[in-house]
Design an enzyme around this catalytic site. Structure first.
Site, short mmCIF file in Angstrom:
data_model
loop_
_atom_site.label_atom_id
_atom_site.label_comp_id
_atom_site.label_asym_id
_atom_site.label_seq_id
_atom_site.Cartn_x
_atom_site.Cartn_y
_atom_site.Cartn_z
N ASP A 112 43.64 -28.74 -6.26
CA ASP A 112 42.93 -29.31 -5.64
C ASP A 112 41.91 -30.41 -6.31
O ASP A 112 41.46 -30.13 -7.49
CB ASP A 112 42.16 -28.69 -4.40
CG ASP A 112 40.97 -29.10 -3.79
OD1 ASP A 112 41.47 -30.12 -3.24
OD2 ASP A 112 39.83 -28.64 -3.63
N ASP A 156 38.48 -32.45 -4.72
CA ASP A 156 37.06 -32.38 -4.60
C ASP A 156 36.58 -30.82 -4.62
O ASP A 156 37.25 -30.36 -3.89
CB ASP A 156 36.66 -33.21 -3.44
CG ASP A 156 36.99 -34.70 -3.39
OD1 ASP A 156 35.95 -35.13 -3.85
OD2 ASP A 156 37.88 -34.96 -2.89
N ARG A 211 -5.73 -3.37 15.41
CA ARG A 211 -6.63 -3.74 14.23
C ARG A 211 -7.31 -5.00 14.75
O ARG A 211 -6.98 -5.89 15.47
CB ARG A 211 -5.75 -3.99 13.27
CG ARG A 211 -5.83 -3.33 12.09
CD ARG A 211 -4.85 -3.35 10.79
NE ARG A 211 -3.88 -4.32 11.03
CZ ARG A 211 -4.18 -5.73 10.74
NH1 ARG A 211 -5.29 -6.13 10.28
NH2 ARG A 211 -3.31 -6.36 11.20
N TYR A 230 -4.97 -9.61 -2.70
CA TYR A 230 -4.67 -9.22 -1.37
C TYR A 230 -5.65 -9.86 -0.32
O TYR A 230 -5.00 -10.41 0.64
CB TYR A 230 -5.38 -7.77 -1.42
CG TYR A 230 -5.27 -6.83 -0.19
CD1 TYR A 230 -3.80 -6.77 0.46
CD2 TYR A 230 -6.42 -6.18 0.21
CE1 TYR A 230 -3.84 -6.16 1.65
CE2 TYR A 230 -6.22 -5.62 1.57
CZ TYR A 230 -5.07 -5.51 2.14
OH TYR A 230 -4.76 -4.84 3.49
N GLY A 256 -1.47 2.12 10.49
CA GLY A 256 -0.69 1.00 9.87
C GLY A 256 0.61 1.32 10.18
O GLY A 256 1.23 2.23 9.98
N ARG A 279 0.66 -1.23 -0.18
CA ARG A 279 0.11 -0.08 0.08
C ARG A 279 0.86 1.18 0.01
O ARG A 279 1.96 1.34 0.79
CB ARG A 279 -0.92 0.15 1.33
CG ARG A 279 -2.00 -1.02 1.37
CD ARG A 279 -3.15 -0.71 0.28
NE ARG A 279 -3.71 0.56 0.91
CZ ARG A 279 -5.01 0.69 1.44
NH1 ARG A 279 -5.14 -0.71 2.21
NH2 ARG A 279 -5.30 1.71 1.72
N LYS A 333 -4.43 -10.85 17.28
CA LYS A 333 -4.19 -9.88 18.44
C LYS A 333 -4.61 -10.51 19.76
O LYS A 333 -4.55 -9.59 20.66
CB LYS A 333 -5.03 -8.39 17.99
CG LYS A 333 -4.42 -7.72 16.60
CD LYS A 333 -3.09 -7.44 16.85
CE LYS A 333 -2.53 -6.63 15.51
NZ LYS A 333 -1.21 -6.09 15.46
N LYS A 358 5.03 0.41 21.98
CA LYS A 358 5.96 1.43 21.91
C LYS A 358 5.68 3.12 21.99
O LYS A 358 6.35 3.88 22.50
CB LYS A 358 6.78 1.31 20.74
CG LYS A 358 7.67 0.09 20.45
CD LYS A 358 8.72 -0.07 19.54
CE LYS A 358 9.68 -1.30 19.90
NZ LYS A 358 10.77 -1.48 18.67
N GLU A 359 4.45 3.07 21.22
CA GLU A 359 3.93 4.41 21.17
C GLU A 359 3.25 4.87 22.65
O GLU A 359 3.46 5.91 23.06
CB GLU A 359 2.81 4.55 20.20
CG GLU A 359 3.10 4.40 18.71
CD GLU A 359 2.24 4.02 17.80
OE1 GLU A 359 2.64 3.83 16.70
OE2 GLU A 359 1.04 3.95 18.02
C1 GDG Z 1 2.67 -4.84 10.83
C2 GDG Z 1 3.07 -5.90 11.86
C3 GDG Z 1 4.47 -4.29 13.05
C4 GDG Z 1 -3.74 1.94 15.39
N1 GDG Z 1 -5.10 2.57 15.11
C5 GDG Z 1 -5.03 3.74 14.78
C6 GDG Z 1 -3.75 4.16 14.41
N2 GDG Z 1 -3.13 2.70 14.89
C7 GDG Z 1 -1.70 2.81 14.30
C8 GDG Z 1 -0.79 2.78 15.54
C9 GDG Z 1 0.40 1.97 15.16
C10 GDG Z 1 0.00 1.26 14.04
O1 GDG Z 1 -1.27 1.81 13.68
C11 GDG Z 1 -0.39 -0.29 14.30
O2 GDG Z 1 0.96 -0.88 14.26
P1 GDG Z 1 1.11 -2.20 14.69
O3 GDG Z 1 2.60 -2.48 14.89
O4 GDG Z 1 0.42 -2.59 16.06
O5 GDG Z 1 0.51 -3.38 13.48
P2 GDG Z 1 0.27 -3.78 11.97
O6 GDG Z 1 -0.31 -2.40 11.58
O7 GDG Z 1 -0.47 -4.72 11.62
O8 GDG Z 1 1.82 -3.66 11.29
C12 GDG Z 1 3.46 -5.38 13.18
C13 GDG Z 1 4.08 -3.36 11.94
O9 GDG Z 1 3.96 -3.99 10.74
C14 GDG Z 1 5.38 -2.47 11.86
O10 GDG Z 1 6.49 -3.34 11.20
O11 GDG Z 1 4.92 -3.96 14.34
O12 GDG Z 1 3.48 -6.49 13.88
O13 GDG Z 1 1.70 -6.57 11.86
O14 GDG Z 1 1.17 3.12 14.67
O15 GDG Z 1 -0.71 3.93 16.16
N3 GDG Z 1 -3.53 5.18 14.13
C15 GDG Z 1 -4.60 6.12 14.10
N4 GDG Z 1 -5.79 6.19 14.83
C16 GDG Z 1 -6.11 4.72 14.93
O16 GDG Z 1 -7.28 4.63 15.25
N5 GDG Z 1 -4.10 7.41 13.49
#
Ligand code: GDG
Length: 731
Positions: A498, A500, A273, A87, A29, A10, A278, A379-380
């Site tokens: 050599d 082999d 998500r 997809y 994402g 994407r 999850k 982390k966030e």
């Molecule tokens: C893949 C892997 C890996 C979530 N809800 C809202 C929102 N978010 C943002 C979060 C975070 C992101 O989305 C979610 O990140 P994750 O890491 O939890 O999971 P995936 O999107 O499935 O990603 C995962 C990642 O890739 C990175 O390599 O960690 O394991 O599955 O940033 O804050 N953002 C907003 N509104 C929401 O309601 N604005």
């Protein structure tokens, strides 16, 4: 500045239509969020699917394209059918569940695989429209596993990197995939392959070893004539962004409003998500058990659960949504009071600022995926706790758990443990919260997304440099020409060859690797050249070598230099004591019994454990065990234990190919060429004078000046080609 072309499924924007106008909004994402921070410092271009079916936006396609291109985003348009098969289908119902270790949710359909291939080719075509061999092409995630190899075929010299955001499953799970070979070949077209954790790296390396037969050393992999690197790069976040957003006045205002509403009720936050990976039902179960076991916490704590809609068309997700709705309903009806709601459940996405306010106001974050590549939400949360309070409960199944060891780490399948962790978190003294939180913040600030990008790119530079070093050693046509002309101009010449892996390719059993007619023809022609001495120098025993080459007028060095045949007479070069053999052959025989398919070869003064035919995994483990054991046993015995190509050999330290060739080098040759493929040949290379042509067969690092590819059975290639050229051009 060099350009980086990012390719992902994407584009980092969502495209919608509002009041007949096309609207672009940055997508949530992990990948988009992560790279948004990194791409600030790069000259980059981003290629990816526009995120909707071409049929639905047909009339706006050109307008969208033009508008995106201004932001250096190149959209790929897919039709409805391709989206379904590529997809929703292969990516999300085959790869996603399998890679998250949910084999029972994995469906395998040939037609979806065909479309997956087709769409990867489509991406390749688009990349080729923009990329040159000067660019770095950085491919992201499991939707594009075939793309590295597809691009490599068209741009052989391109620098290609691949990063996978989701886990790589263990070999036992990955092997289920009917197209496992094609997938692995596809991804190994990259120069650098990155995962979040070392476990993923290990799983991937085992899979390529067992499925493609490719070996690796410290993450560096040698396949055909290329080397590439596989390593762990745990993705960080844009720490400052979350830190600063949490301190914005408007965020604080929002937190204040929520706090007023919740009053003294503590808040446990969960954000995901909608996905079965999850662990949302398990989390609700744990919260239920917590309230059941700890009635004193009722009316004092609520679970604020945000579920972001996702893949809603897929049956499994629809069912999951219904299951969650029902569970929330049950918990609510069981515990709710007039003044208190146990689960505050929201099925929608929020803007960043609202998210930040939720992070800031929550006393605990409950992040409990059953499997997650990394998980950025946890982390966030940590980055949003500017006052250092708050507790993170984190699943050990998330990649992030490897870094965030100061969280309360739980197994999400262990409901009791999770329920207990909720209580521990709610009761944790503030100073302990601060100690844990500040440790985690220190780490996340240090390894933020920019650091991640720079570490990844640095690793890319290193592997490219290694490849260049190897490439510089490759025998070019000019060099071959020089070798031939030097050969013809010289008066006294010698070849050390050599056997082999150099003159013949490896076989399952050493006795199968006999010389063939082509090799005999080459030897015959070499023997007819005047002023040329040919020496075959091998670890093999003298009986086989004598049987195969005794009729030629050549010298033979057997058993790494223990035996030497000069002027058709065999001579033992060193008198050795063989008493050690009895004790050590008993041990090697024990390893033969424990490793079906392996066997011991006894030479006059050495013992060799061969394991080429044994099961790869088992024999690798046994080899390590044996090497450890021998290292301890052979101390002070004057023996060396050497690891070769699927062999472990024990011999006297006094025997090596270097010592053997020294005897020849006493007289002066004006043309010397030495070729060999393994560690025993390194001793020979090191003894060679400066003017010698030393050639390593294969592409690993060596003391030799040049490299040549291995001889392929039945094809005149590798050193055989060079020897043939010598016979054809010699004057
Ligand atoms: C893949 C892997 C890996 C979530 N809800 C809202 C929102 N978010 C943002 C979060 C975070 C992101 O989305 C979610 O990140 P994750 O890491 O939890 O999971 P995936 O999107 O499935 O990603 C995962 C990642 O890739 C990175 O390599 O960690 O394991 O599955 O940033 O804050 N953002 C907003 N509104 C929401 O309601 N604005």
């Amino acid at each position: 500045m060099e350009r980086t072309i990012i390719v992902s499924n994407r584009l980092p924007v969502t495209i919608n239509r509002k009041d007949n106008k096309v609207v672009f909004t940055p997508s949530p994402g992990g990948l988009a969020t992560g790279l948004a921070g990194a791409s600030k410092d790069m000259d980059f271009m981003w290629i990816g699917w526009a995120g909707f079916s071409l049929d639905s936006f047909q009339e706006n396609a050109e307008e969208i394209k033009a508008s995106l291109e201004k932001q250096r985003l190149i959209p790929i348009f897919l039709c409805e059918e391709d989206i379904n098969q590529f997809y929703e289908g292969f990516s999300n119902t085959t790869l996603w569940p399998l890679f998250h270790s949910f084999p029972t949710y994995t469906s395998c359909h040939e037609d979806q695989w065909q479309v997956y291939k087709k769409v990867n080719e489509l991406f390749c075509e688009e990349v080729l429209k923009h990329a040159t061999e000067e660019d770095l092409i950085w491919i992201h995630d499991y939707h594009l596993l075939l793309l590295p190899e597809l691009i490599r075929k068209k741009l052989p010299k391109a620098r290609i990197a691949y990063f996978q955001h989701i886990p790589f499953p263990s070999y036992e799970i990955f092997r289920i995939l009917p197209w496992r070979e094609q997938i692995l070949k596809g991804v190994t077209g990259a120069d650098l392959i990155g995962f979040h954790t070392h476990d993923d790296v290990k799983h991937f390396l085992i899979s390529i070893q067992r499925i493609l037969g490719i070996e690796s050393k410290m993450g560096t992999v040698r396949a055909d004539e290329r080397i590439f690197k596989v390593d762990a790069f745990p993705l960080g976040i844009d720490f400052d962004k979350y830190w600063e957003t949490s301190m914005h006045k408007s965020t604080e205002r929002q937190v204040g409003l929520h706090r007023k509403q919740f009053q003294d009720v503590k808040i446990i936050l969960s954000i995901d998500r909608l996905d079965y990976t999850k662990g949302i039902p398990e989390r609700l179960k744990a919260f239920d058990v917590f309230l059941e076991k700890n009635p004193e916490f009722r009316e004092k704590v609520s679970l604020l659960m945000i579920v972001v809609p996702s893949r809603e068309k897929v049956e499994l997700y629809k069912n999951l949504k219904m299951e969650i709705d029902e569970m929330v309903g049950n918990i609510t009806s069981k515990y709710r009071t007039v003044n208190w709601t146990p689960v505050l459940y929201f099925y929608r996405a929020y803007p960043l600022q609202s998210l930040s306010a939720f992070y800031k106001l929550s006393d605990v974050a409950l992040i409990t995926p059953l499997r997650d590549g990394m998980n950025l939400v946890c982390k966030e949360y940590v980055a949003s706790r500017s006052d250092e309070s708050g507790v993170l409960i984190l699943s050990e199944m998330a990649g992030a758990a490897k870094e965030l060891s100061d969280a309360l780490i739980i197994n999400p399948y262990n409901i009791e443990q999770c329920a207990n962790a909720i209580k521990t978190a709610l009761c944790m003294p503030l100073d302990e919260q601060k100690r844990r939180m500040s440790e985690m913040q220190y780490l996340l600030r240090k390894y933020d997304v920019s650091k991640w990008t720079s570490l990844f790119l640095k690793s890319m530079e290193e592997i490219v440099q290694k490849q260049n070093e190897l490439a510089m050693k490759r025998l070019t046509p000019e060099l071959r020409h020089k070798i031939l002309s030097d050969f013809n101009c010289s008066k006294k010449r010698i070849l050390f060859l050599d056997y082999d892996g150099t003159l013949v390719s490896f076989q399952n059993k050493p006795e199968y690797a006999k010389p063939d007619k082509d090799l005999y023809d080459i030897m015959e022609k070499l023997c007819a050249i005047k002023n040329l001495k040919v020496v075959i120098i091998s670890g093999r025993n003298k009986t086989s070598l004598n049987e195969w080459f005794g009729h030629f007028n050549i010298d033979i060095i057997a058993e790494h230099g223990l035996w030497m045949r000069r002027d058709k007479t065999w001579k033992m070069m060193i008198q050795l004591n063989n008493e050690w053999k009895k004790e050590l052959s008993a041990i090697l025989n024990l390893f033969v019994e424990k490793t079906p398919g392996s066997f011991v070869e006894e030479k006059d003064h050495s013992l060799v454990w061969h394991y080429r035919k044994a099961d790869n995994n088992l024999s690798n483990a046994r080899k390590k065990e044996l090497l450890d054991y021998l290292q301890y046993l052979t101390t002070n015995m004057g023996l060396s234990v050497l690891e070769g190509n699927k062999v472990v050999e024990i011999k006297s330290v006094l025997i090596n190919k270097g010592r053997a060739v020294k005897k020849y080098l006493k007289s002066s040759f004006d043309f010397i060429l030495a070729a060999g493929d393994d560690w025993t040949d390194e001793d020979m290379f090191k003894e060679m004078p400066d003017h010698a042509y030393t050639i390593k067969i294969g592409s690993s690092l060596s003391a030799a000046k040049y490299t040549l590819p291995q001889y392929i059975q039945g094809v005149n290639s590798g050193i055989r080609t060079l020897l043939t050229e010598i016979t054809q051009n010699s004057q």
